[in-house]
Design a protein around this motif. Structure first.
Motif, short mmCIF file in Angstrom:
data_model
loop_
_atom_site.label_atom_id
_atom_site.label_comp_id
_atom_site.label_asym_id
_atom_site.label_seq_id
_atom_site.Cartn_x
_atom_site.Cartn_y
_atom_site.Cartn_z
N ALA A 1 -17.74 -40.13 85.57
CA ALA A 1 -18.42 -41.41 85.63
C ALA A 1 -19.53 -41.50 84.59
O ALA A 1 -19.81 -42.55 84.05
CB ALA A 1 -18.99 -41.65 87.02
N THR A 2 -20.18 -40.40 84.35
CA THR A 2 -21.28 -40.41 83.40
C THR A 2 -20.76 -40.01 82.04
O THR A 2 -20.81 -38.85 81.65
CB THR A 2 -22.38 -39.44 83.84
OG1 THR A 2 -21.76 -38.18 84.12
CG2 THR A 2 -23.05 -39.94 85.10
N GLY B 1 -25.35 -48.00 79.50
CA GLY B 1 -26.24 -48.56 80.51
C GLY B 1 -26.07 -47.99 81.91
O GLY B 1 -27.06 -47.60 82.56
N PRO B 2 -24.83 -47.94 82.42
CA PRO B 2 -24.65 -47.46 83.80
C PRO B 2 -25.08 -46.00 83.99
O PRO B 2 -25.27 -45.59 85.14
CB PRO B 2 -23.14 -47.61 84.03
CG PRO B 2 -22.73 -48.71 83.10
CD PRO B 2 -23.59 -48.51 81.88
N SER B 3 -25.21 -45.24 82.92
CA SER B 3 -25.61 -43.83 83.06
C SER B 3 -27.12 -43.65 83.01
O SER B 3 -27.60 -42.53 83.15
CB SER B 3 -24.96 -43.00 81.95
OG SER B 3 -23.56 -43.08 82.03
N LEU B 4 -27.86 -44.72 82.77
CA LEU B 4 -29.31 -44.58 82.68
C LEU B 4 -29.92 -44.36 84.06
O LEU B 4 -29.37 -44.79 85.08
CB LEU B 4 -29.92 -45.83 82.03
CG LEU B 4 -29.60 -46.01 80.55
CD1 LEU B 4 -30.08 -47.37 80.07
CD2 LEU B 4 -30.23 -44.89 79.72
#
Lengths: 202, 212
Positions: free
Chosen positions: A36-37, A144-147
Protein backbone atom coordinates in the motif's frame (compact mmCIF):
# COMPACT_ATOMS: atom_id res chain seq x y z
CA UNK A 1 -9.92 -2.78 4.99
CA UNK A 2 -9.44 -3.00 1.27
CA UNK A 3 -12.06 -5.75 1.14
CA UNK A 4 -14.55 -2.96 1.62
CA UNK A 5 -13.66 -1.92 -1.87
CA UNK A 6 -14.11 -5.19 -3.67
CA UNK A 7 -15.65 -4.61 -7.02
CA UNK A 8 -19.25 -5.12 -7.92
CA UNK A 9 -20.26 -7.00 -11.01
CA UNK A 10 -18.32 -6.36 -14.15
CA UNK A 11 -18.25 -2.73 -14.98
CA UNK A 12 -17.49 -2.33 -18.61
CA UNK A 13 -18.45 1.20 -19.49
CA UNK A 14 -15.91 3.95 -19.57
CA UNK A 15 -17.67 5.75 -16.77
CA UNK A 16 -17.69 2.68 -14.62
CA UNK A 17 -14.04 2.13 -15.35
CA UNK A 18 -13.13 5.64 -14.38
CA UNK A 19 -15.24 5.38 -11.28
CA UNK A 20 -13.42 2.25 -10.24
CA UNK A 21 -10.10 3.80 -11.07
CA UNK A 22 -10.83 6.67 -8.74
CA UNK A 23 -12.56 4.77 -6.00
CA UNK A 24 -10.13 1.92 -5.87
CA UNK A 25 -7.26 4.27 -6.11
CA UNK A 26 -5.60 6.14 -8.91
CA UNK A 27 -3.41 3.09 -8.94
CA UNK A 28 -5.24 -0.18 -9.09
CA UNK A 29 -2.16 -1.53 -10.75
CA UNK A 30 0.14 0.03 -8.25
CA UNK A 31 -1.88 -1.40 -5.42
CA UNK A 32 -1.57 -4.89 -6.77
CA UNK A 33 2.09 -4.65 -7.66
CA UNK A 34 3.29 -2.94 -4.53
CA UNK A 35 2.49 -2.71 -0.88
CA UNK A 36 0.00 0.00 0.00
CA UNK A 37 2.82 2.37 0.75
CA UNK A 38 4.34 2.62 -2.67
CA UNK A 39 6.55 5.55 -1.80
CA UNK A 40 7.83 4.97 1.68
CA UNK A 41 6.83 3.72 5.07
CA UNK A 42 4.47 6.15 6.80
CA UNK A 43 6.11 8.17 9.52
CA UNK A 44 8.46 11.08 9.82
CA UNK A 45 11.21 9.37 7.84
CA UNK A 46 8.73 8.37 5.19
CA UNK A 47 7.50 11.96 4.93
CA UNK A 48 11.07 13.21 4.59
CA UNK A 49 11.77 10.70 1.82
CA UNK A 50 8.63 11.68 -0.08
CA UNK A 51 9.27 15.39 0.37
CA UNK A 52 12.83 14.99 -0.86
CA UNK A 53 11.57 13.13 -3.89
CA UNK A 54 9.08 15.95 -4.52
CA UNK A 55 11.89 18.45 -3.98
CA UNK A 56 13.88 16.88 -6.79
CA UNK A 57 10.89 17.26 -9.10
CA UNK A 58 10.39 20.86 -8.02
CA UNK A 59 14.09 21.63 -8.62
CA UNK A 60 13.58 20.21 -12.08
CA UNK A 61 10.49 22.29 -12.78
CA UNK A 62 11.99 25.45 -11.29
CA UNK A 63 15.12 25.10 -13.44
CA UNK A 64 13.06 24.35 -16.52
CA UNK A 65 10.85 27.42 -16.24
CA UNK A 66 13.60 29.78 -15.10
CA UNK A 67 15.66 28.83 -18.13
CA UNK A 68 12.65 28.99 -20.42
CA UNK A 69 11.66 32.44 -19.19
CA UNK A 70 15.21 33.67 -19.77
CA UNK A 71 16.16 31.90 -22.99
CA UNK A 72 13.30 30.36 -24.91
CA UNK A 73 11.67 32.35 -27.73
CA UNK A 74 8.36 32.78 -25.91
CA UNK A 75 5.74 35.43 -26.56
CA UNK A 76 2.45 36.65 -25.16
CA UNK A 77 0.57 34.41 -22.77
CA UNK A 78 3.15 31.62 -23.11
CA UNK A 79 5.78 33.98 -21.74
CA UNK A 80 3.46 35.02 -18.91
CA UNK A 81 2.86 31.34 -18.18
CA UNK A 82 6.60 30.56 -18.03
CA UNK A 83 7.35 33.49 -15.75
CA UNK A 84 4.42 32.77 -13.45
CA UNK A 85 5.18 29.09 -13.14
CA UNK A 86 8.91 29.75 -12.65
CA UNK A 87 8.02 31.85 -9.61
CA UNK A 88 5.63 29.23 -8.27
CA UNK A 89 8.07 26.33 -8.62
CA UNK A 90 10.80 28.34 -6.91
CA UNK A 91 8.41 28.85 -4.00
CA UNK A 92 7.63 25.15 -3.93
CA UNK A 93 11.35 24.42 -3.72
CA UNK A 94 11.70 26.81 -0.81
CA UNK A 95 8.70 25.38 1.02
CA UNK A 96 9.83 21.78 0.61
CA UNK A 97 13.37 22.52 1.78
CA UNK A 98 12.04 24.27 4.84
CA UNK A 99 9.62 21.46 5.60
CA UNK A 100 12.25 18.73 5.24
CA UNK A 101 14.49 20.61 7.65
CA UNK A 102 11.63 21.11 10.09
CA UNK A 103 11.04 17.36 10.11
CA UNK A 104 14.69 16.81 11.02
CA UNK A 105 15.72 15.71 7.54
CA UNK A 106 18.32 17.04 5.18
CA UNK A 107 17.03 18.51 1.90
CA UNK A 108 18.51 16.79 -1.13
CA UNK A 109 20.95 18.81 -3.20
CA UNK A 110 19.84 20.27 -6.50
CA UNK A 111 20.81 17.95 -9.34
CA UNK A 112 21.95 19.20 -12.72
CA UNK A 113 19.53 18.97 -15.61
CA UNK A 114 19.53 18.59 -19.34
CA UNK A 115 16.40 19.71 -21.15
CA UNK A 116 17.68 18.96 -24.63
CA UNK A 117 16.00 21.06 -27.30
CA UNK A 118 13.07 22.06 -25.09
CA UNK A 119 13.96 25.75 -25.37
CA UNK A 120 14.42 25.81 -29.13
CA UNK A 121 10.85 26.87 -29.87
CA UNK A 122 7.61 27.77 -28.18
CA UNK A 123 6.01 24.49 -29.16
CA UNK A 124 8.98 22.47 -27.87
CA UNK A 125 8.70 24.35 -24.58
CA UNK A 126 4.97 23.68 -24.31
CA UNK A 127 5.36 19.97 -25.03
CA UNK A 128 7.98 19.55 -22.30
CA UNK A 129 5.98 21.74 -19.95
CA UNK A 130 2.84 19.64 -20.25
CA UNK A 131 4.85 16.47 -19.66
CA UNK A 132 6.41 17.94 -16.52
CA UNK A 133 3.16 19.30 -15.09
CA UNK A 134 1.29 16.04 -15.68
CA UNK A 135 4.13 14.18 -14.01
CA UNK A 136 4.02 16.59 -11.09
CA UNK A 137 0.28 16.13 -10.52
CA UNK A 138 0.44 12.35 -10.75
CA UNK A 139 3.51 12.22 -8.51
CA UNK A 140 1.86 14.16 -5.69
CA UNK A 141 -1.36 12.20 -6.13
CA UNK A 142 0.61 8.96 -5.96
CA UNK A 143 2.60 9.95 -2.89
CA UNK A 144 -0.16 11.72 -1.00
CA UNK A 145 -1.82 8.66 0.56
CA UNK A 146 1.53 7.59 2.05
CA UNK A 147 2.09 10.85 3.92
CA UNK A 148 1.87 10.84 7.67
CA UNK A 149 1.87 14.27 9.30
CA UNK A 150 -1.23 16.40 8.84
CA UNK A 151 0.81 19.53 8.14
CA UNK A 152 2.72 17.69 5.42
CA UNK A 153 -0.52 16.45 3.87
CA UNK A 154 -1.86 20.01 3.88
CA UNK A 155 1.30 21.26 2.21
CA UNK A 156 1.14 18.55 -0.44
CA UNK A 157 -2.52 19.34 -1.16
CA UNK A 158 -1.81 23.05 -1.47
CA UNK A 159 1.01 22.35 -3.94
CA UNK A 160 -0.67 19.68 -6.08
CA UNK A 161 -3.68 21.95 -6.63
CA UNK A 162 -1.36 24.56 -8.11
CA UNK A 163 0.45 21.95 -10.22
CA UNK A 164 -2.96 20.98 -11.57
CA UNK A 165 -3.70 24.62 -12.35
CA UNK A 166 -0.41 24.79 -14.27
CA UNK A 167 -1.30 21.53 -16.05
CA UNK A 168 -4.67 22.94 -17.13
CA UNK A 169 -3.10 26.22 -18.21
CA UNK A 170 -0.49 24.64 -20.45
CA UNK A 171 -3.14 22.38 -21.98
CA UNK A 172 -5.15 25.48 -22.86
CA UNK A 173 -2.03 26.96 -24.47
CA UNK A 174 -1.79 23.77 -26.52
CA UNK A 175 -5.48 24.20 -27.48
CA UNK A 176 -6.47 21.11 -25.55
CA UNK A 177 -9.14 20.77 -22.84
CA UNK A 178 -7.73 21.82 -19.48
CA UNK A 179 -9.15 18.75 -17.78
CA UNK A 180 -9.02 15.70 -20.02
CA UNK A 181 -10.69 13.30 -17.57
CA UNK A 182 -12.89 13.34 -14.48
CA UNK A 183 -10.20 11.67 -12.38
CA UNK A 184 -6.49 12.34 -12.38
CA UNK A 185 -4.15 9.41 -12.30
CA UNK A 186 -1.48 8.65 -9.75
CA UNK A 187 2.02 7.55 -10.55
CA UNK A 188 4.29 5.33 -8.50
CA UNK A 189 7.77 6.52 -7.69
CA UNK A 190 9.17 4.25 -10.41
CA UNK A 191 6.80 5.72 -12.98
CA UNK A 192 7.70 9.26 -11.95
CA UNK A 193 11.39 8.45 -12.22
CA UNK A 194 10.87 6.99 -15.66
CA UNK A 195 9.15 10.23 -16.76
CA UNK A 196 11.52 12.71 -15.10
CA UNK A 197 14.75 10.70 -15.27
CA UNK A 198 15.71 11.67 -18.80
CA UNK A 199 16.03 15.32 -17.69
CA UNK A 200 18.23 14.57 -14.69
CA UNK A 201 21.96 14.34 -15.20
CA UNK A 202 22.79 13.58 -11.61
CA UNK B 1 -10.27 35.45 -25.48
CA UNK B 2 -8.12 38.30 -24.34
CA UNK B 3 -5.91 37.17 -21.56
CA UNK B 4 -6.59 39.91 -19.06
CA UNK B 5 -9.55 42.23 -18.78
CA UNK B 6 -9.56 44.36 -15.72
CA UNK B 7 -13.25 44.53 -15.15
CA UNK B 8 -13.79 40.81 -15.45
CA UNK B 9 -10.67 40.24 -13.41
CA UNK B 10 -12.05 42.29 -10.58
CA UNK B 11 -15.36 40.46 -10.72
CA UNK B 12 -13.78 37.04 -10.76
CA UNK B 13 -11.44 38.06 -7.98
CA UNK B 14 -14.49 38.96 -5.96
CA UNK B 15 -15.66 35.37 -5.92
CA UNK B 16 -12.34 33.61 -5.83
CA UNK B 17 -11.61 31.90 -2.52
CA UNK B 18 -7.90 32.62 -2.75
CA UNK B 19 -8.66 36.30 -2.55
CA UNK B 20 -11.02 36.02 0.38
CA UNK B 21 -13.32 38.73 -0.87
CA UNK B 22 -16.99 38.97 -0.17
CA UNK B 23 -18.12 41.26 -2.97
CA UNK B 24 -20.33 40.70 -5.95
CA UNK B 25 -22.80 38.05 -6.91
CA UNK B 26 -21.82 35.46 -4.37
CA UNK B 27 -22.20 37.90 -1.54
CA UNK B 28 -25.71 38.72 -2.68
CA UNK B 29 -26.53 35.04 -3.01
CA UNK B 30 -25.05 34.46 0.39
CA UNK B 31 -27.30 37.01 2.03
CA UNK B 32 -30.31 35.27 0.53
CA UNK B 33 -29.20 31.86 1.67
CA UNK B 34 -30.63 30.07 4.66
CA UNK B 35 -28.87 27.95 7.25
CA UNK B 36 -30.04 24.60 5.94
CA UNK B 37 -26.63 23.12 5.30
CA UNK B 38 -25.33 23.77 8.77
CA UNK B 39 -27.76 21.27 10.20
CA UNK B 40 -26.83 18.52 7.79
CA UNK B 41 -23.61 17.89 5.92
CA UNK B 42 -21.32 20.54 7.21
CA UNK B 43 -22.11 19.95 10.83
CA UNK B 44 -21.07 16.34 10.49
CA UNK B 45 -17.95 17.36 8.65
CA UNK B 46 -17.02 19.67 11.48
CA UNK B 47 -17.21 16.91 14.05
CA UNK B 48 -15.14 14.65 11.86
CA UNK B 49 -12.53 17.20 11.09
CA UNK B 50 -11.77 17.69 14.76
CA UNK B 51 -11.56 14.01 15.59
CA UNK B 52 -9.13 11.25 14.68
CA UNK B 53 -9.57 9.77 11.20
CA UNK B 54 -12.13 6.95 11.11
CA UNK B 55 -14.21 5.05 8.59
CA UNK B 56 -17.31 6.87 9.85
CA UNK B 57 -15.43 10.11 9.37
CA UNK B 58 -14.59 9.14 5.80
CA UNK B 59 -18.28 8.52 5.15
CA UNK B 60 -19.21 11.92 6.54
CA UNK B 61 -16.56 13.64 4.46
CA UNK B 62 -17.58 11.80 1.30
CA UNK B 63 -21.22 12.69 1.89
CA UNK B 64 -20.26 16.31 2.30
CA UNK B 65 -18.29 16.09 -0.95
CA UNK B 66 -21.28 14.42 -2.60
CA UNK B 67 -23.47 17.41 -1.80
CA UNK B 68 -21.01 19.73 -3.45
CA UNK B 69 -20.70 17.45 -6.46
CA UNK B 70 -24.49 17.29 -6.85
CA UNK B 71 -24.48 21.06 -6.88
CA UNK B 72 -21.70 21.31 -9.43
CA UNK B 73 -23.20 18.62 -11.68
CA UNK B 74 -26.60 20.33 -11.76
CA UNK B 75 -25.04 23.73 -12.29
CA UNK B 76 -23.02 22.68 -15.36
CA UNK B 77 -25.77 20.46 -16.74
CA UNK B 78 -28.05 23.50 -16.80
CA UNK B 79 -25.35 25.63 -18.36
CA UNK B 80 -24.60 23.06 -21.04
CA UNK B 81 -28.30 22.91 -21.91
CA UNK B 82 -28.65 26.62 -22.39
CA UNK B 83 -30.18 27.66 -19.08
CA UNK B 84 -27.80 30.63 -18.85
CA UNK B 85 -28.20 31.67 -22.47
CA UNK B 86 -26.03 31.07 -25.46
CA UNK B 87 -22.43 30.56 -24.40
CA UNK B 88 -19.39 31.27 -26.55
CA UNK B 89 -17.94 27.99 -27.91
CA UNK B 90 -15.02 27.76 -25.42
CA UNK B 91 -17.38 28.43 -22.52
CA UNK B 92 -19.89 25.90 -23.86
CA UNK B 93 -17.06 23.35 -24.07
CA UNK B 94 -16.17 24.05 -20.45
CA UNK B 95 -19.79 23.65 -19.35
CA UNK B 96 -20.25 20.36 -21.21
CA UNK B 97 -16.97 18.89 -20.00
CA UNK B 98 -17.51 19.89 -16.40
CA UNK B 99 -21.09 18.58 -16.48
CA UNK B 100 -19.68 15.17 -17.42
CA UNK B 101 -16.87 15.26 -14.89
CA UNK B 102 -19.01 16.33 -11.96
CA UNK B 103 -21.60 13.67 -12.76
CA UNK B 104 -18.80 11.08 -12.76
CA UNK B 105 -17.72 12.39 -9.37
CA UNK B 106 -21.29 12.05 -8.11
CA UNK B 107 -21.47 8.48 -9.44
CA UNK B 108 -18.14 7.58 -7.85
CA UNK B 109 -19.14 8.95 -4.46
CA UNK B 110 -22.58 7.31 -4.55
CA UNK B 111 -20.88 4.00 -5.33
CA UNK B 112 -18.18 4.38 -2.68
CA UNK B 113 -20.17 5.43 0.38
CA UNK B 114 -22.13 2.14 0.70
CA UNK B 115 -18.86 0.19 0.47
CA UNK B 116 -17.87 1.98 3.68
CA UNK B 117 -21.15 1.07 5.33
CA UNK B 118 -22.69 4.50 4.82
CA UNK B 119 -25.76 5.83 3.08
CA UNK B 120 -25.26 8.41 0.33
CA UNK B 121 -27.12 11.64 1.03
CA UNK B 122 -30.08 12.34 -1.22
CA UNK B 123 -29.63 14.87 -3.99
CA UNK B 124 -30.31 18.20 -2.32
CA UNK B 125 -32.75 20.74 -3.63
CA UNK B 126 -30.83 23.40 -5.44
CA UNK B 127 -31.38 27.09 -5.88
CA UNK B 128 -29.39 28.40 -8.79
CA UNK B 129 -30.20 31.97 -9.76
CA UNK B 130 -30.55 33.25 -13.32
CA UNK B 131 -27.13 33.79 -14.85
CA UNK B 132 -25.56 34.94 -18.08
CA UNK B 133 -22.21 33.90 -19.52
CA UNK B 134 -20.29 36.35 -17.37
CA UNK B 135 -21.94 35.46 -14.11
CA UNK B 136 -21.86 31.79 -15.07
CA UNK B 137 -18.07 31.95 -15.29
CA UNK B 138 -17.81 33.86 -12.04
CA UNK B 139 -19.96 31.28 -10.31
CA UNK B 140 -17.99 28.43 -11.88
CA UNK B 141 -14.77 29.95 -10.52
CA UNK B 142 -16.33 30.23 -7.08
CA UNK B 143 -17.69 26.68 -7.10
CA UNK B 144 -14.51 25.08 -8.41
CA UNK B 145 -12.43 27.03 -5.95
CA UNK B 146 -14.71 25.77 -3.22
CA UNK B 147 -14.32 22.21 -4.49
CA UNK B 148 -10.54 22.41 -4.51
CA UNK B 149 -10.46 23.86 -1.04
CA UNK B 150 -12.96 21.36 0.31
CA UNK B 151 -11.12 18.28 -1.00
CA UNK B 152 -7.75 19.73 -0.05
CA UNK B 153 -9.00 20.51 3.43
CA UNK B 154 -10.60 17.09 3.87
CA UNK B 155 -7.72 15.01 2.54
CA UNK B 156 -5.60 15.21 5.72
CA UNK B 157 -8.61 14.01 7.76
CA UNK B 158 -9.22 10.83 5.75
CA UNK B 159 -8.56 7.39 7.15
CA UNK B 160 -8.64 4.82 4.34
CA UNK B 161 -6.01 4.58 1.64
CA UNK B 162 -8.44 4.08 -1.29
CA UNK B 163 -10.53 7.02 -0.11
CA UNK B 164 -7.43 9.21 0.08
CA UNK B 165 -6.51 8.14 -3.45
CA UNK B 166 -10.00 8.89 -4.74
CA UNK B 167 -10.10 12.28 -3.02
CA UNK B 168 -6.78 13.27 -4.53
CA UNK B 169 -7.84 12.02 -7.98
CA UNK B 170 -10.84 14.36 -7.80
CA UNK B 171 -9.10 17.24 -5.99
CA UNK B 172 -6.61 17.94 -8.77
CA UNK B 173 -9.32 17.74 -11.42
CA UNK B 174 -11.29 20.40 -9.55
CA UNK B 175 -8.12 22.50 -9.62
CA UNK B 176 -7.89 22.01 -13.38
CA UNK B 177 -11.52 23.12 -13.72
CA UNK B 178 -10.77 26.14 -11.58
CA UNK B 179 -7.81 27.16 -13.74
CA UNK B 180 -9.77 26.55 -16.93
CA UNK B 181 -12.71 28.71 -15.83
CA UNK B 182 -10.39 31.43 -14.57
CA UNK B 183 -8.64 31.62 -17.91
CA UNK B 184 -11.92 31.89 -19.79
CA UNK B 185 -12.91 34.72 -17.44
CA UNK B 186 -9.68 36.53 -18.30
CA UNK B 187 -7.84 36.13 -15.02
CA UNK B 188 -4.65 34.24 -14.29
CA UNK B 189 -5.32 30.49 -14.20
CA UNK B 190 -2.80 30.07 -11.38
CA UNK B 191 -2.79 33.16 -9.19
CA UNK B 192 -0.65 31.86 -6.34
CA UNK B 193 2.08 29.29 -5.67
CA UNK B 194 0.02 27.60 -2.96
CA UNK B 195 -3.67 26.84 -2.87
CA UNK B 196 -5.04 27.74 0.51
CA UNK B 197 -7.41 25.04 1.64
CA UNK B 198 -10.76 26.26 2.80
CA UNK B 199 -11.93 25.96 6.33
CA UNK B 200 -15.24 24.35 7.01
CA UNK B 201 -16.75 27.80 7.57
CA UNK B 202 -15.48 29.00 4.18
CA UNK B 203 -16.98 26.01 2.42
CA UNK B 204 -20.25 26.51 4.24
CA UNK B 205 -20.43 30.18 3.34
CA UNK B 206 -19.75 29.52 -0.30
CA UNK B 207 -21.98 26.52 -0.91
CA UNK B 208 -24.91 27.35 1.31
CA UNK B 209 -26.59 29.95 -0.91
CA UNK B 210 -27.08 27.34 -3.62
CA UNK B 211 -28.99 24.83 -1.52
CA UNK B 212 -32.75 25.22 -1.39
Amino acid sequence: MTELFHEDAAATTRTAFLRRAAVFGGGVLAASALPATAFAAPGKQGDVAILNFALTLEYLEAAFYATAAAKAPLTGEVKTFARTVAAHEAQHVGALKATVSKLGGRPVAKPSFDFGSAFSSQSAFLRTSTALEETGVSAYNGAGPSLNAIAVKQAAASIVAVEAQHAAWVKALLHEPGAPAAFDTAKTKAEVLAAAGPFIRG
Amino acid sequence: MPYMQDEVAADAAAVDPALQSRRGFLTKALMLGGGALAASGVGVFAGVARGAPSVAGDVAILNFALKLEYLEAAFYERAANGAYGRLAPPVQQLAETLAEHEQEHVDALVATIPKLGGHPVAKPGLKIPPLDQRTFLRTAIALEGTGVGAYGGAFPMLKLEPVKEAALAIHSVEARHHAWARRLAGVSPAPDAFYHDLTEADVLRRAQPFFA
